[in-house]
Design a protein around this motif. Structure first.
Motif, PDB file in Angstrom:
ATOM      1  N   GLY A 271      -8.926  -3.511   3.503  1.00 38.63           N
ATOM      2  CA  GLY A 271      -8.567  -2.348   4.337  1.00 38.63           C
ATOM      3  C   GLY A 271      -9.337  -2.432   5.635  1.00 38.63           C
ATOM      4  O   GLY A 271     -10.429  -1.892   5.771  1.00 38.63           O
ATOM      5  N   THR A 272      -8.740  -3.119   6.623  1.00 35.97           N
ATOM      6  CA  THR A 272      -9.491  -3.367   7.865  1.00 35.97           C
ATOM      7  C   THR A 272      -9.722  -2.104   8.681  1.00 35.97           C
ATOM      8  O   THR A 272     -10.661  -2.057   9.475  1.00 35.97           O
ATOM      9  N   ASN A 273      -8.856  -1.095   8.500  1.00 38.57           N
ATOM     10  CA  ASN A 273      -9.049   0.120   9.311  1.00 38.57           C
ATOM     11  C   ASN A 273     -10.447   0.677   9.069  1.00 38.57           C
ATOM     12  O   ASN A 273     -11.158   1.040   9.998  1.00 38.57           O
ATOM     13  N   ASP A 274     -10.825   0.737   7.795  1.00 35.61           N
ATOM     14  CA  ASP A 274     -12.163   1.218   7.477  1.00 35.61           C
ATOM     15  C   ASP A 274     -13.197   0.103   7.565  1.00 35.61           C
ATOM     16  O   ASP A 274     -14.314   0.318   8.012  1.00 35.61           O
TER      17      ASP A 274
ATOM     18  N   GLU B 114     -13.072  -2.180   1.739  1.00 33.43           N
ATOM     19  CA  GLU B 114     -13.152  -1.446   3.008  1.00 33.43           C
ATOM     20  C   GLU B 114     -14.598  -1.237   3.427  1.00 33.43           C
ATOM     21  O   GLU B 114     -14.877  -0.770   4.520  1.00 33.43           O
TER      22      GLU B 114
ATOM     23  N   ARG C 164       0.169   4.975   0.217  1.00 36.36           N
ATOM     24  CA  ARG C 164      -0.921   5.940   0.449  1.00 36.36           C
ATOM     25  C   ARG C 164      -0.554   7.245  -0.262  1.00 36.36           C
ATOM     26  O   ARG C 164       0.098   8.105   0.328  1.00 36.36           O
TER      27      ARG C 164
ATOM     28  N   MET D 243      -9.484  -1.982  -3.084  1.00 34.06           N
ATOM     29  CA  MET D 243      -9.508  -2.231  -1.649  1.00 34.06           C
ATOM     30  C   MET D 243     -10.902  -2.677  -1.277  1.00 34.06           C
ATOM     31  O   MET D 243     -11.880  -2.240  -1.882  1.00 34.06           O
TER      32      MET D 243
ATOM     33  N   ARG E 214     -13.515   5.067  13.650  1.00 30.50           N
ATOM     34  CA  ARG E 214     -12.194   4.520  13.993  1.00 30.50           C
ATOM     35  C   ARG E 214     -11.353   5.455  14.860  1.00 30.50           C
ATOM     36  O   ARG E 214     -10.405   5.027  15.508  1.00 30.50           O
TER      37      ARG E 214
ATOM     38  N   ASP F  14      -6.831   8.867  -1.900  1.00 30.43           N
ATOM     39  CA  ASP F  14      -7.861   8.549  -0.903  1.00 30.43           C
ATOM     40  C   ASP F  14      -7.987   9.741   0.041  1.00 30.43           C
ATOM     41  O   ASP F  14      -7.559   9.701   1.180  1.00 30.43           O
TER      42      ASP F  14
ATOM     43  N   ARG G 108     -15.467  11.188  -0.615  1.00 30.50           N
ATOM     44  CA  ARG G 108     -14.061  10.851  -0.367  1.00 30.50           C
ATOM     45  C   ARG G 108     -13.568   9.815  -1.381  1.00 30.50           C
ATOM     46  O   ARG G 108     -14.349   9.214  -2.112  1.00 30.50           O
TER      47      ARG G 108
ATOM     48  N   LEU H 122       0.850  -1.196   0.000  1.00 29.23           N
ATOM     49  CA  LEU H 122       0.000   0.000   0.000  1.00 29.23           C
ATOM     50  C   LEU H 122       0.880   1.239   0.000  1.00 29.23           C
ATOM     51  O   LEU H 122       1.649   1.461   0.931  1.00 29.23           O
TER      52      LEU H 122
ATOM     53  N   CYS I 241      -4.118  -4.661   3.823  1.00 33.34           N
ATOM     54  CA  CYS I 241      -3.192  -3.570   4.120  1.00 33.34           C
ATOM     55  C   CYS I 241      -3.660  -2.720   5.284  1.00 33.34           C
ATOM     56  O   CYS I 241      -3.071  -1.695   5.586  1.00 33.34           O
ATOM     57  N   GLY I 242      -4.734  -3.135   5.966  1.00 34.92           N
ATOM     58  CA  GLY I 242      -5.132  -2.435   7.187  1.00 34.92           C
ATOM     59  C   GLY I 242      -4.222  -2.883   8.325  1.00 34.92           C
ATOM     60  O   GLY I 242      -3.456  -3.852   8.180  1.00 34.92           O
TER      61      GLY I 242
ATOM     62  N   LYS J 299      -8.985  13.037   6.127  1.00 31.65           N
ATOM     63  CA  LYS J 299      -7.842  13.679   5.485  1.00 31.65           C
ATOM     64  C   LYS J 299      -8.340  14.815   4.581  1.00 31.65           C
ATOM     65  O   LYS J 299      -9.023  14.560   3.596  1.00 31.65           O
TER      66      LYS J 299
ATOM     67  N   GLU K 266      -2.046   9.869  -0.944  1.00 28.76           N
ATOM     68  CA  GLU K 266      -2.604  11.166  -0.522  1.00 28.76           C
ATOM     69  C   GLU K 266      -1.559  12.064   0.142  1.00 28.76           C
ATOM     70  O   GLU K 266      -1.668  13.279   0.120  1.00 28.76           O
TER      71      GLU K 266
ATOM     72  N   ARG L 249      -2.058   3.006  -4.364  1.00 27.78           N
ATOM     73  CA  ARG L 249      -3.475   3.318  -4.220  1.00 27.78           C
ATOM     74  C   ARG L 249      -3.745   4.711  -4.774  1.00 27.78           C
ATOM     75  O   ARG L 249      -3.006   5.655  -4.479  1.00 27.78           O
TER      76      ARG L 249
HETATM   77  C1  PEP Z   1      -7.752   0.807   5.619  1.00 28.27           C
HETATM   78  O1  PEP Z   1      -8.830   1.401   5.635  1.00 28.27           O
HETATM   79  O2  PEP Z   1      -7.556  -0.283   6.176  1.00 28.27           O
HETATM   80  C2  PEP Z   1      -6.600   1.383   4.907  1.00 28.27           C
HETATM   81  C3  PEP Z   1      -5.488   0.712   4.750  1.00 28.27           C
HETATM   82  O3  PEP Z   1      -6.736   2.649   4.456  1.00 28.27           O
HETATM   83  P1  PEP Z   1      -6.515   3.955   5.361  1.00 28.27           P
HETATM   84  O4  PEP Z   1      -6.034   3.527   6.715  1.00 28.27           O
HETATM   85  O5  PEP Z   1      -5.550   4.794   4.621  1.00 28.27           O
HETATM   86  O6  PEP Z   1      -7.907   4.505   5.388  1.00 28.27           O
END
Ligand code: PEP
Ligand code: MG
Length: 571
Positions: free
Chosen positions: A450-453, A429, A294, A427, A463, A333, A356, A292, A500-501, A338, A296, A330
């Motif tokens: 993308g586990t973060n989202d 997400e 990023r 991704m 989050r 984003d 977004r 990944l 990639c989260g 952001k 941005e 990517r």
């Molecule tokens: C995610 O959402 O897991 C991710 C990798 O993207 P970001 O943390 O940049 O939103």
């Protein structure tokens, strides 16, 4: 025992050196000779400039380019004529002492930057504070404890440490440091991790409890601090320190080795990056690719969009540095948490559910096409793969691919080369994408989860909301089922599935993900060797046998307890 925030891993055992801020009382004084005062200011400024330059060079040599940039910012402040002309005028017009004029003017700048929403701008406020303190010390000829020249190994305890303090530390004699304030992402914490110095931050009222030469033991992973501990505790931590050293050594030995499980499954450990400066860490930790990028960050901290050429150079550099290893880039984003001030993005009630990432790119086609052109051109220089973020339905994926198709044909018409077989992935997400991943998989070359989202959208938990952090949980059975579904659907269509989260680098989750069949794990470079160590010690077939039972558990707590009980190789 005290508890702070573990900011940089490792154990420190030793004597304390208290670094108390010598409280500089600045009083306003009337002066007769303003020329003499201005000379004094110049002298202090030039001396500070020299010190900063030395710190810059030292940091560049011993830590890296990214960390050294802080001192580039500091040197821009000492050279900023707008600030210094105002200070001089104030000294002359009001016939006041230099340190007072310096404080008055820099306080105004600090207040302006502190007030801004942008995190980057807020950081400028702490840079100005750091530089102002340095110039003031030089003006008043105040000597500080010199952390670059310590006579014996010590643990430094301070209210807070500035980047200048951390960068100048004599690594040989600093066993670790503890600060009363700060969080995991403070500059001092980031520096400590780069320097591999154990650290605990946010230790509250620690300063009122310690004296110089007291003995301390702390654990930079757990944030646990013992002051003047018993011999038993010392012995226990000496043992842990030894283990830590041995483990670090074992990890270094994994450099250059394949990531292969006990049952012979080859997996790919890739790195997440935000800028080209992160490439040092990627190479040092032997990542097998970039999972990944990023992009941005290329658009942030500036006043206008990056040009095609500028982006091309960056993507090309990353591709070339990785020498044919996969580089998943990517597309932009932005939005959510952001912001880009110069793009005038709308203020929304629910920015994470709003305008977004791919939604914005498909609306602002000139921005999207510029990035795609740069990416395609750079694909001639390495193994670039394009990845679209935040896809929530097939229409978006098709539209993004069609824009990519039109950019490709423009390049063909202009006889500009690119990788005709470039892989295009997305991704996952958004739960909607996870649910139709069987269909989406037919139209992409890969998925990256993308586990973060994905966790925030699956559990409806912001989050970044501290108050709800107890609900934001990767062990939630819904999250785990979702991950399993995505992997299975990807594999049914014969595509590879990565993640990639942050969960991809979580030691408790790594064995589970491998058991579920994840092909690629992308994480912060520093976690890679540990992940390789874990994967080399597990048998994915055995873990697969546990999945049905695990996925039918009712609560996250039970899932986590089950994992810890059944899977021996969790660190
Ligand atoms: C995610 O959402 O897991 C991710 C990798 O993207 P970001 O943390 O940049 O939103
Ligand atoms: Mg995301």
């Amino acid at each position: 025992m005290f508890k702070g925030i573990g900011a940089s891993p490792g154990i420190a055992i030793g004597k304390i050196l208290l670094k108390k801020e010598s409280k500089i009382e600045i009083v306003k004084k009337h002066i007769e000779d303003s020329i003499k005062e201005i000379h004094g200011l110049h002298y202090a400024r030039v001396k500070s400039k020299d010190e900063i330059l030395k710190l810059y060079e030292h940091t560049l040599e011993t830590i890296g380019e990214k960390e050294a940039q802080i001192f580039e910012a500091h040197s821009m402040i000492v050279e900023d004529m707008e600030i210094f002309n105002q200070i001089e005028s104030k000294i002359k017009d009001e016939k006041i002492n230099a340190e007072w004029a310096l404080k008055e003017i820099t306080d105004q700048f600090i207040a302006i930057f502190d007030d801004m929403d942008d995190e980057y701008m807020k950081e400028r406020a702490s840079d100005i504070k750091d530089v102002t303190a340095r110039i003031t010390r030089n003006l008043l000829e105040i000597q500080e404890i010199d952390l670059s020249n310590l006579k014996e190994p010590v643990i430094i305890v301070a209210e807070d440490l500035t980047p200048s303090d951390t960068a100048s530390m004599d690594k040989k004699n600093v066993l670790g440091f503890v600060t009363a304030i700060g969080g995991k992402t403070a500059h001092s914490a980031i520096m400590a991790r780069s320097l591999e110095i154990p650290a605990v931050v946010g230790a509250g009222d620690i300063l009122s409890k310690v004296n110089n030469n007291d003995y301390m033991v702390f654990d930079g992973d757990e944030g646990i601090i013992y002051l003047n501990p018993t011999q038993d505790i010392i012995d226990r931590y000496v043992g842990k320190l030894e283990e830590h050293k041995n483990f670090k050594y074992a990890l270094q030995k994994l450099i250059g080795k394949e990531t292969i499980t006990v049952d012979g499954k080859k997996l790919e450990l890739a790195a997440n990056i935000g800028t080209v400066d992160d490439l040092d860490g990627v190479l040092r930790n032997d990542a097998q690719g970039i999972g990944l990028f990023r992009t941005e960050f290329l658009y942030m901290d500036r006043t206008s969009l990056p040009s095609e050429e500028e982006q091309f150079e960056v993507y090309k550099k990353v591709a070339q540095t990785m020498k044919g290893k996969p580089v998943v880039i990517r597309t932009l984003d932005i939005g959510g948490d952001k912001d880009l001030t110069y793009m005038d993005l709308p203020k929304e009630m629910n920015p994470f559910l709003g305008y977004r990432a791919i939604r914005l790119c498909l609306d602002q086609l000139d921005v999207f096409k510029t990035q795609l052109r740069a990416l395609l051109r750079a694909s001639s220089y390495g193994n670039i793969k394009i990845m679209f973020p935040m896809i929530s339905c097939m229409e978006e994926l098709r539209e993004a691919k069609s824009v990519l198709g039109s950019v490709k044909s423009d390049l063909r018409n202009e006889n500009i080369g690119f990788d005709e077989n470039i892989e295009v992935g997305m991704m996952i997400e958004v739960p909607a994408a996870a649910i139709i991943s069987d269909i989406l998989a037919k139209e992409v070359d890969f998925f990256s989860i993308g586990t973060n989202d994905l966790i925030q959208y699956t559990t409806a938990v912001d989050r970044g909301n501290q108050k709800l952090s107890y609900l934001y949980n990767q062990f939630h059975p819904a999250v785990l089922r979702c991950i399993q579904l995505i992997i299975d659907n990807g594999h049914k269509e014969g595509i590879w599935v990565g993640m990639c989260g942050e969960v991809a680098g979580d030691p408790e989750m790594i064995p589970i993900l491998a058991g579920m069949g994840l092909d690629e794990f992308s994480m912060s470079p520093i976690s890679i060797l540990k992940a390789r160590y874990i994967l080399k010690n597990i048998d994915t077939k055995k873990i697969r046998d546990l999945l049905d039972e695990m996925l039918s558990m009712p609560t996250a707590k039970e899932v986590q307890a089950y994992i810890n009980k059944k899977i021996p190789f969790i660190l």
